[in-house]
Design a protein around this motif. Structure first.
Motif, mmCIF file in Angstrom:
data_model
loop_
_atom_site.group_PDB
_atom_site.id
_atom_site.type_symbol
_atom_site.label_atom_id
_atom_site.label_comp_id
_atom_site.label_asym_id
_atom_site.label_seq_id
_atom_site.Cartn_x
_atom_site.Cartn_y
_atom_site.Cartn_z
ATOM 1 N N LEU A 1 0.825 -1.215 0.000
ATOM 2 C CA LEU A 1 0.000 0.000 0.000
ATOM 3 C C LEU A 1 0.857 1.262 0.000
ATOM 4 O O LEU A 1 0.430 2.307 -0.487
ATOM 5 C CB LEU A 1 -0.943 0.012 1.211
ATOM 6 C CG LEU A 1 -2.048 -1.054 1.208
ATOM 7 C CD1 LEU A 1 -2.961 -0.876 2.415
ATOM 8 C CD2 LEU A 1 -2.853 -0.994 -0.077
ATOM 9 N N SER B 1 -2.034 -9.248 -7.197
ATOM 10 C CA SER B 1 -3.479 -9.284 -6.958
ATOM 11 C C SER B 1 -4.161 -8.012 -7.463
ATOM 12 O O SER B 1 -3.813 -6.903 -7.054
ATOM 13 C CB SER B 1 -3.732 -9.427 -5.451
ATOM 14 O OG SER B 1 -5.030 -8.988 -5.122
ATOM 15 N N HIS C 1 -7.079 -7.104 -6.652
ATOM 16 C CA HIS C 1 -7.790 -6.520 -5.506
ATOM 17 C C HIS C 1 -6.850 -5.642 -4.688
ATOM 18 O O HIS C 1 -7.228 -4.558 -4.228
ATOM 19 C CB HIS C 1 -8.376 -7.625 -4.630
ATOM 20 C CG HIS C 1 -9.636 -8.213 -5.184
ATOM 21 N ND1 HIS C 1 -9.625 -9.203 -6.120
ATOM 22 C CD2 HIS C 1 -10.941 -7.937 -4.942
ATOM 23 C CE1 HIS C 1 -10.881 -9.515 -6.435
ATOM 24 N NE2 HIS C 1 -11.694 -8.757 -5.729
ATOM 25 N N ALA C 2 -5.610 -6.103 -4.488
ATOM 26 C CA ALA C 2 -4.649 -5.285 -3.740
ATOM 27 C C ALA C 2 -4.312 -4.015 -4.517
ATOM 28 O O ALA C 2 -4.157 -2.936 -3.926
ATOM 29 C CB ALA C 2 -3.387 -6.090 -3.456
ATOM 30 N N MET D 1 -6.303 -2.487 -6.539
ATOM 31 C CA MET D 1 -7.465 -1.595 -6.397
ATOM 32 C C MET D 1 -7.481 -0.944 -5.024
ATOM 33 O O MET D 1 -7.768 0.255 -4.891
ATOM 34 C CB MET D 1 -8.759 -2.392 -6.640
ATOM 35 C CG MET D 1 -10.033 -1.605 -6.444
ATOM 36 S SD MET D 1 -10.123 -0.117 -7.472
ATOM 37 C CE MET D 1 -10.538 -0.833 -9.051
ATOM 38 N N LEU D 2 -7.156 -1.726 -4.003
ATOM 39 C CA LEU D 2 -7.123 -1.173 -2.645
ATOM 40 C C LEU D 2 -6.110 -0.027 -2.576
ATOM 41 O O LEU D 2 -6.387 1.032 -2.009
ATOM 42 C CB LEU D 2 -6.761 -2.273 -1.641
ATOM 43 C CG LEU D 2 -6.679 -1.829 -0.175
ATOM 44 C CD1 LEU D 2 -8.016 -1.309 0.316
ATOM 45 C CD2 LEU D 2 -6.225 -2.999 0.718
ATOM 46 N N GLU E 1 -5.104 1.833 -5.002
ATOM 47 C CA GLU E 1 -5.602 2.975 -5.771
ATOM 48 C C GLU E 1 -6.650 3.754 -4.971
ATOM 49 O O GLU E 1 -6.660 4.991 -4.976
ATOM 50 C CB GLU E 1 -6.203 2.451 -7.083
ATOM 51 C CG GLU E 1 -6.535 3.557 -8.070
ATOM 52 C CD GLU E 1 -6.971 3.001 -9.414
ATOM 53 O OE1 GLU E 1 -6.523 1.898 -9.795
ATOM 54 O OE2 GLU E 1 -7.761 3.700 -10.075
ATOM 55 N N ILE E 2 -7.489 3.013 -4.264
ATOM 56 C CA ILE E 2 -8.526 3.682 -3.464
ATOM 57 C C ILE E 2 -7.889 4.463 -2.316
ATOM 58 O O ILE E 2 -8.304 5.585 -2.011
ATOM 59 C CB ILE E 2 -9.535 2.638 -2.938
ATOM 60 C CG1 ILE E 2 -10.359 2.095 -4.111
ATOM 61 C CG2 ILE E 2 -10.448 3.237 -1.882
ATOM 62 C CD1 ILE E 2 -11.140 0.842 -3.786
ATOM 63 N N VAL E 3 -6.885 3.883 -1.695
ATOM 64 C CA VAL E 3 -6.180 4.584 -0.612
ATOM 65 C C VAL E 3 -5.575 5.889 -1.151
ATOM 66 O O VAL E 3 -5.695 6.957 -0.525
ATOM 67 C CB VAL E 3 -5.087 3.682 0.003
ATOM 68 C CG1 VAL E 3 -4.185 4.482 0.914
ATOM 69 C CG2 VAL E 3 -5.722 2.526 0.769
ATOM 70 N N GLY F 1 -3.711 3.848 5.718
ATOM 71 C CA GLY F 1 -4.561 4.745 4.932
ATOM 72 C C GLY F 1 -5.938 4.157 4.706
ATOM 73 O O GLY F 1 -6.761 4.745 4.008
ATOM 74 N N ALA G 1 -11.381 -6.078 1.465
ATOM 75 C CA ALA G 1 -10.741 -5.641 0.231
ATOM 76 C C ALA G 1 -10.150 -6.812 -0.542
ATOM 77 O O ALA G 1 -10.031 -6.748 -1.771
ATOM 78 C CB ALA G 1 -9.635 -4.637 0.560
ATOM 79 N N LEU G 2 -9.760 -7.843 0.173
ATOM 80 C CA LEU G 2 -9.016 -8.929 -0.469
ATOM 81 C C LEU G 2 -9.809 -10.231 -0.405
ATOM 82 O O LEU G 2 -10.369 -10.563 0.640
ATOM 83 C CB LEU G 2 -7.669 -9.122 0.239
ATOM 84 C CG LEU G 2 -6.787 -7.876 0.315
ATOM 85 C CD1 LEU G 2 -5.590 -8.122 1.221
ATOM 86 C CD2 LEU G 2 -6.324 -7.481 -1.085
ATOM 87 N N PRO G 3 -9.848 -10.968 -1.495
ATOM 88 C CA PRO G 3 -10.557 -12.251 -1.461
ATOM 89 C C PRO G 3 -9.758 -13.297 -0.681
ATOM 90 O O PRO G 3 -8.570 -13.114 -0.425
ATOM 91 C CB PRO G 3 -10.649 -12.638 -2.947
ATOM 92 C CG PRO G 3 -9.521 -11.918 -3.604
ATOM 93 C CD PRO G 3 -9.267 -10.678 -2.810
ATOM 94 N N TYR H 1 -16.407 2.855 -7.348
ATOM 95 C CA TYR H 1 -15.194 3.439 -7.896
ATOM 96 C C TYR H 1 -14.565 2.393 -8.811
ATOM 97 O O TYR H 1 -14.120 1.350 -8.344
ATOM 98 C CB TYR H 1 -14.227 3.821 -6.774
ATOM 99 C CG TYR H 1 -12.893 4.361 -7.249
ATOM 100 C CD1 TYR H 1 -12.770 5.680 -7.654
ATOM 101 C CD2 TYR H 1 -11.771 3.546 -7.301
ATOM 102 C CE1 TYR H 1 -11.552 6.166 -8.097
ATOM 103 C CE2 TYR H 1 -10.552 4.037 -7.738
ATOM 104 C CZ TYR H 1 -10.451 5.346 -8.136
ATOM 105 O OH TYR H 1 -9.235 5.829 -8.580
#
Lengths: 200, 278
Positions: free
Chosen positions: A15, A35, A37-38, A40-41, A43-45, B109, B147-149, B214
């Protein structure tokens, strides 16, 4: 190191944009780096942080956005600093970071915004920041969207953040000969002694 | 069943409009913090404001900053804020997210879910017990938006992990139904299966909110009015959680500024009707 520690340290590294370094010694970090998902996380942060700092460091953020590298500067800031869970503290940390920018206009604005932040919170706080540009057109850009040419506004100015004056600020153009200062912004007489802000 | 909402700042208009419409108020210590010389605390002006709220409606506290699941330590700074609040105003209960937001004192964050392992379970249970000993009111844990699968290393199901913590500590639960919807959208959570397995007797509070998408990802951001699907899920949770006392409409301070206090007030009226909280 425990499994929980490994996982949490790996996620922190990813992150914070230090994932490549962490990936070298952690299978979980490599998994996170691959990943979506990671990603995306992360990017959202970044998006949320950009939103908050655009709001809380409005002037400096606007200048960096004008230069086109606000997002990149934030990435550098996040990677290089431990940060803070408190947005107010994070805004101050970011302004400290931007105050060391190689661009003198960005650095002056960050120091100024930091000074204004402090003067709002601390009665009697009064501090000066030296500028290599006329602040007036820069503030007109930030507040009203008016364009300016940096070369055309070059000069030596002293900006004073002072809660005791109307608007909390004033600035003066400095000349090498006497008198050393001539009001250029809000024409109020100076009183007391100003210090150049101590960014450290 | 009671209706409540969040108050996250010195917004006199919001307080004037919404407090008469709710039975309880939820505050987050983190949103009132000021930092002075590197130390975070709630200023006296904020404590006075919160005491004013407490005179109008019962207060519950909902934290963001404890980071109960950090492997190394929780946030001592947040504990200091809780101490301040408990000393200043009467608090019915307090809650925190079942996740972590810091690692080695460095903020992520965001709030992230814990790996569902025995190690994480032991850590959280130990800290829940410490919290319960420190403050003489009930403590609840909230399901965070994940957030994570899953990656195949999980030692518990999502609901099974929570149930184990409840069984070991006797803590209560805060069921955030919007977070469940985020999980369904983002990682394919089967909500009926989750609710069937969860120990719903432990649920004391229900969170309801509206968020946004988003890039196709549903964000737990409390920025919008509540969608019909979320209201329906809240109604189901209310009917199945015998100890649930309150539904809290969460709304970000930043969203109040964008939507306006009248819109928030209208939403509370609408929610009271739609949820049958008369």
């Amino acid at each position: 190191m425990s499994e929980l520690a490994q996982r949490q340290r790996a996620l922190l590294a990813v992150l914070k944009g230090r994932g490549a370094q962490a990936g070298a010694d952690s299978a979980y970090a490599r998994q996170l780096l691959a990943s979506p998902h990671a990603a995306m996380l992360r990017e959202i942060v970044c998006w949320w942080r950009e939103f908050l700092l655009s709001r809380d460091c409005r002037f400096t953020a606007a200048l960096l956005q004008r230069r086109g590298d606000f997002a990149a500067k934030l990435e550098d800031f996040v990677r290089a600093t431990p940060g803070s869970a408190l947005i107010e503290q994070q805004a101050g940390n970011f302004l400290h970071y931007a105050a060391g920018d190689a661009d003198p206009l960005v650095a002056a604005m960050a120091r100024t915004e930091l000074a204004l932040m402090r003067s709002r919170r601390q009665p009697g706080y009064r501090v000066a920041v030296m500028w290599q540009h006329d602040p007036a057109p820069v503030f007109a850009f930030v507040l009203r969207g008016l364009s300016f040419e940096e070369a055309a506004i070059a000069g030596t100015f002293r900006f004073v953040a002072d809660a005791a004056v109307p608007g909390g600020m004033q600035w003066f153009e400095c000349y090498p000969e006497v008198p050393p200062e001539r009001p250029a912004g809000i024409a109020l007489p100076m009183a007391g002694v100003c210090q150049v802000i101590d960014i450290d | 069943m009671l209706l409540a909402t969040t108050i996250e700042g010195y917004d006199a208009e919001l307080v004037e409009r919404v407090v008469p419409l709710v039975d309880m108020i939820e505050i987050s210590p983190d949103r009132w913090v000021r930092e002075q010389d590197g130390v975070a605390s709630i200023p006296q002006s904020a404590l006075d404001f919160i005491a004013g709220l407490a005179r109008q409606a019962p207060l519950v506290v909902h934290g963001v900053g404890l980071s109960i699941g950090s492997y190394d330590r929780w946030s001592q700074s947040y504990i200091g804020l809780l101490d301040q609040l408990f000393e200043a105003v009467p608090i019915r209960w307090h809650s925190e997210h079942l996740g972590y937001a810091e690692v080695e004192g460095e903020p992520l964050g965001t709030m992230v879910e814990l790996p569902r392992s025995r190690e994480a379970l032991r850590l959280v249970a130990q800290r829940v017990r410490a919290i319960q000993q420190r403050y003489a009111v009930p403590f609840l844990l909230e399901n965070v938006a994940r957030a994570l699968p899953d990656d195949g290393t999980e030692q518990f199901s999502p609901a099974g992990f929570v149930n184990e913590i409840v069984a070991e500590t006797g803590c209560g639960l805060l069921l955030d139904v919007y977070n469940l919807e985020c999980d369904r959208h983002n990682i394919g959570l089967n909500i009926p299966d989750f609710l069937d397995e969860l120990d719903l007797r432990a649920v004391r509070e229900i969170h309801i909110a509206g968020g946004t998408l988003y890039k196709g990802f549903r964000l737990d951001i409390h920025s919008r009015l509540v969608e019909d699907s979320t209201i329906a899920l809240a109604r189901e949770a209310m009917s199945r959680c015998p100890a649930a006392e309150v539904v809290v409409f969460e709304i970000l301070d930043e969203a109040v500024a964008a939507l306006g206090a009248p819109a928030v007030a209208a939403e509370l009226v609408r929610l009271r009707g739609r949820l049958g909280l008369v």
